[in-house]
Motif scaffolding. Structure first.
Motif, PDB file in Angstrom:
ATOM      1  N   GLN A 166      -1.075 127.772 110.769  1.00 46.15           N
ATOM      2  CA  GLN A 166      -0.059 126.261 110.891  1.00 46.15           C
ATOM      3  C   GLN A 166       1.181 126.098 111.661  1.00 46.15           C
ATOM      4  O   GLN A 166       2.351 127.347 112.249  1.00 46.15           O
ATOM      5  CB  GLN A 166       0.716 126.545 109.636  1.00 46.15           C
ATOM      6  N   TYR A 210      -2.246 117.122 110.002  1.00 47.49           N
ATOM      7  CA  TYR A 210      -2.218 116.937 108.163  1.00 47.49           C
ATOM      8  C   TYR A 210      -1.331 115.884 108.614  1.00 47.49           C
ATOM      9  O   TYR A 210      -0.788 115.500 106.992  1.00 47.49           O
ATOM     10  CB  TYR A 210      -1.027 118.729 108.150  1.00 47.49           C
ATOM     11  N   GLU A 215      -3.980 116.279 103.019  1.00 43.47           N
ATOM     12  CA  GLU A 215      -4.120 117.472 101.617  1.00 43.47           C
ATOM     13  C   GLU A 215      -5.025 118.667 102.393  1.00 43.47           C
ATOM     14  O   GLU A 215      -6.520 118.112 102.120  1.00 43.47           O
ATOM     15  CB  GLU A 215      -4.940 117.359 100.610  1.00 43.47           C
ATOM     16  N   GLU A 217      -6.011 121.599 102.728  1.00 43.01           N
ATOM     17  CA  GLU A 217      -6.541 122.512 102.640  1.00 43.01           C
ATOM     18  C   GLU A 217      -8.135 122.283 102.190  1.00 43.01           C
ATOM     19  O   GLU A 217      -8.817 123.157 102.528  1.00 43.01           O
ATOM     20  CB  GLU A 217      -5.565 122.953 101.389  1.00 43.01           C
ATOM     21  N   LYS A 218      -7.966 120.902 101.558  1.00 48.80           N
ATOM     22  CA  LYS A 218      -9.232 121.052 101.779  1.00 48.80           C
ATOM     23  C   LYS A 218     -10.332 120.610 102.469  1.00 48.80           C
ATOM     24  O   LYS A 218     -11.474 120.843 102.761  1.00 48.80           O
ATOM     25  CB  LYS A 218      -9.077 119.402 100.341  1.00 48.80           C
ATOM     26  N   GLY A 228     -12.910 129.344 102.540  1.00 48.59           N
ATOM     27  CA  GLY A 228     -11.576 129.827 102.243  1.00 48.59           C
ATOM     28  C   GLY A 228     -11.155 130.709 103.103  1.00 48.59           C
ATOM     29  O   GLY A 228     -12.217 130.955 103.869  1.00 48.59           O
ATOM     30  N   ILE A 232      -3.770 133.750 106.297  1.00 47.48           N
ATOM     31  CA  ILE A 232      -2.945 132.133 106.844  1.00 47.48           C
ATOM     32  C   ILE A 232      -1.854 132.713 107.118  1.00 47.48           C
ATOM     33  O   ILE A 232      -1.078 134.099 106.598  1.00 47.48           O
ATOM     34  CB  ILE A 232      -2.847 131.577 105.294  1.00 47.48           C
ATOM     35  N   GLU A 234       1.487 131.575 106.886  1.00 43.27           N
ATOM     36  CA  GLU A 234       2.379 130.555 106.226  1.00 43.27           C
ATOM     37  C   GLU A 234       3.568 130.389 106.832  1.00 43.27           C
ATOM     38  O   GLU A 234       4.221 131.133 106.462  1.00 43.27           O
ATOM     39  CB  GLU A 234       2.139 130.557 104.749  1.00 43.27           C
ATOM     40  N   SER A 240       3.937 123.225 101.230  1.00 39.73           N
ATOM     41  CA  SER A 240       2.797 124.478 101.265  1.00 39.73           C
ATOM     42  C   SER A 240       2.188 125.445 101.273  1.00 39.73           C
ATOM     43  O   SER A 240       0.794 125.717 101.268  1.00 39.73           O
ATOM     44  CB  SER A 240       3.399 124.516 103.350  1.00 39.73           C
ATOM     45  N   GLN A 243      -0.601 125.139  98.746  1.00 41.17           N
ATOM     46  CA  GLN A 243      -1.960 124.267  99.355  1.00 41.17           C
ATOM     47  C   GLN A 243      -2.410 125.663  99.846  1.00 41.17           C
ATOM     48  O   GLN A 243      -4.077 125.931  99.979  1.00 41.17           O
ATOM     49  CB  GLN A 243      -1.490 123.835 100.784  1.00 41.17           C
ATOM     50  N   SER A 244      -1.956 126.711 100.619  1.00 38.68           N
ATOM     51  CA  SER A 244      -2.434 128.015 101.130  1.00 38.68           C
ATOM     52  C   SER A 244      -3.110 128.929 100.370  1.00 38.68           C
ATOM     53  O   SER A 244      -3.679 129.463 100.196  1.00 38.68           O
ATOM     54  CB  SER A 244      -1.395 128.636 101.936  1.00 38.68           C
ATOM     55  N   ALA A 247      -6.276 127.474 100.072  1.00 42.74           N
ATOM     56  CA  ALA A 247      -7.235 127.339 101.462  1.00 42.74           C
ATOM     57  C   ALA A 247      -7.546 128.894 101.500  1.00 42.74           C
ATOM     58  O   ALA A 247      -8.451 129.058 102.280  1.00 42.74           O
ATOM     59  CB  ALA A 247      -6.877 126.988 102.556  1.00 42.74           C
TER      60      ALA A 247
END
Length: 336
Positions: A166, A210, A215, A217-218, A228, A232, A234, A240, A243-244, A247
């Motif tokens: 991220q 982003y 969205e 994560e989609k 997925g 991640i 984060e 967020s 969403q992680s 994902a």
């Protein structure tokens, strides 16, 4: 000696002052500072979010490289002339952390490195690899070790895995470099197309803006055939984090290392249970891990990405850059 002290919360209270020269105790090392680097944590400290009970005045910054100029009578790890890197968690030498190890850092609980000299216990330092310049060596202690400890030491990253990074700040860029160098497939999010292009040049194989794709994560699921990602980093927290969770793949790992968005989050517990996600908070790492990382960095010839370098006298401009955001690291050269 000259030092930048915080005399109250707020950037206007960061002042260049003359302070007494520190002296090394029996197990301590006196270091002449060559360069330091800034982290988002430094902004949080200045604004009073990191340690609201800070005692003023206090010299700032934790990341530094310098040369040993004096050693205490019981010091065995270093000698005069060694070039050393400060470990962020000054009391964490090895093993699992204790409660206060992540907070006992320079520029927070003890005087920092944005000065001509600092003193630390010998176990809070690691030798700087010769292949790194001073600017580069000043950049690895916090951001580099956070990414390394999250992905490699705790995450046990493998070459055939996928990683979501991220943003493009210090920890994020180190995460991209480390994961790419170790053979993982890396995806990066940012609000800037220009920064995403730079991330692609560093090895990113998928980029997500982003701002255009809130969205995100989609999009991560789309890029991974709905599986997925394995890991991640984060850095945002807040909204967020859910969403992680969406994902990451079942059994995947999320290293929570930042609070850029918010310090709290409404995380879907049921999704964590169904996916059996490993949710891990990371606050840098011990000196032993720093030494392990530096050896591996030298093998990989991994060089930190430095956004800009400022002179010691212009440290406030470096903080202004920190407030704007950076691609990689912001360095202040102390030795002129």
């Amino acid at each position: 000696m000259r030092a930048w002290e915080l005399r109250g919360f707020g950037k206007d209270n960061l002042k260049l002052t003359d302070t007494p020269m520190p002296k090394a105790g029996p197990t301590e090392v006196l270091v002449r500072v060559d360069a330091v680097s800034l982290n988002y944590r430094d902004k949080l400290i200045v604004e009073g979010f990191y340690n609201p009970r800070m005692a003023f005045p206090l010299t700032q910054v934790a990341d530094a490289v310098g040369h040993v100029v004096e050693v205490g009578r019981e010091v065995v790890r270093f000698r005069i002339g060694d070039r050393v890197i400060a470990n962020y968690c000054t009391r964490w030498v090895d093993g699992p952390p204790h409660y206060n190890e992540g907070s006992h850092s320079m520029g927070n609980m003890i005087p920092g490195a944005l000065a001509e000299y600092f003193v630390l216990d010998q176990n809070s330092l690691a030798k700087a690899p010769d292949y790194l310049s001073d600017d580069e060596a000043a950049s690895v202690g916090c951001a580099g070790l956070t990414a390394w400890y999250s992905l490699v030491e705790k995450g046990q990253l493998k070459a055939d895995q996928t990683v979501l990074i991220q943003g493009t700040g210090g920890v994020s860029i180190f995460g991209l470099q480390i994961a790419s160098a170790l053979g993982a497939r890396v995806f990066v999010t940012s609000s800037s197309d220009a920064k995403l292009e730079r991330a692609k040049a560093l090895g990113a194989s998928g980029e997500i803006n982003y701002t255009r794709t809130p969205e995100w994560e989609k999009e991560v699921l789309k890029l991974t055939a709905q599986e997925g990602v394995d890991h991640i980093l984060e850095v945002a927290g807040g909204k967020s984090l859910p969403q992680s969770v969406a994902a990451v793949k079942p059994g995947g790992q999320i290293a929570v290392i930042g609070v850029l968005d918010d310090i709290s989050s409404d995380t879907p517990i049921f999704s964590l249970l169904l996916k059996q996600v490993v949710l891990r908070g990371v606050s840098v790492g011990p000196t032993r891990a720093l030494e392990d990382m530096l050896r591996r960095f030298e093998q990989l010839q991994l060089h930190p990405v430095i956004d800009n370098v400022y002179p010691f006298s212009d440290a406030l401009a470096a903080y202004d850059h920190l407030y704007r955001g950076a691609f990689g690291k912001i360095v202040i050269r102390v030795k002129e």
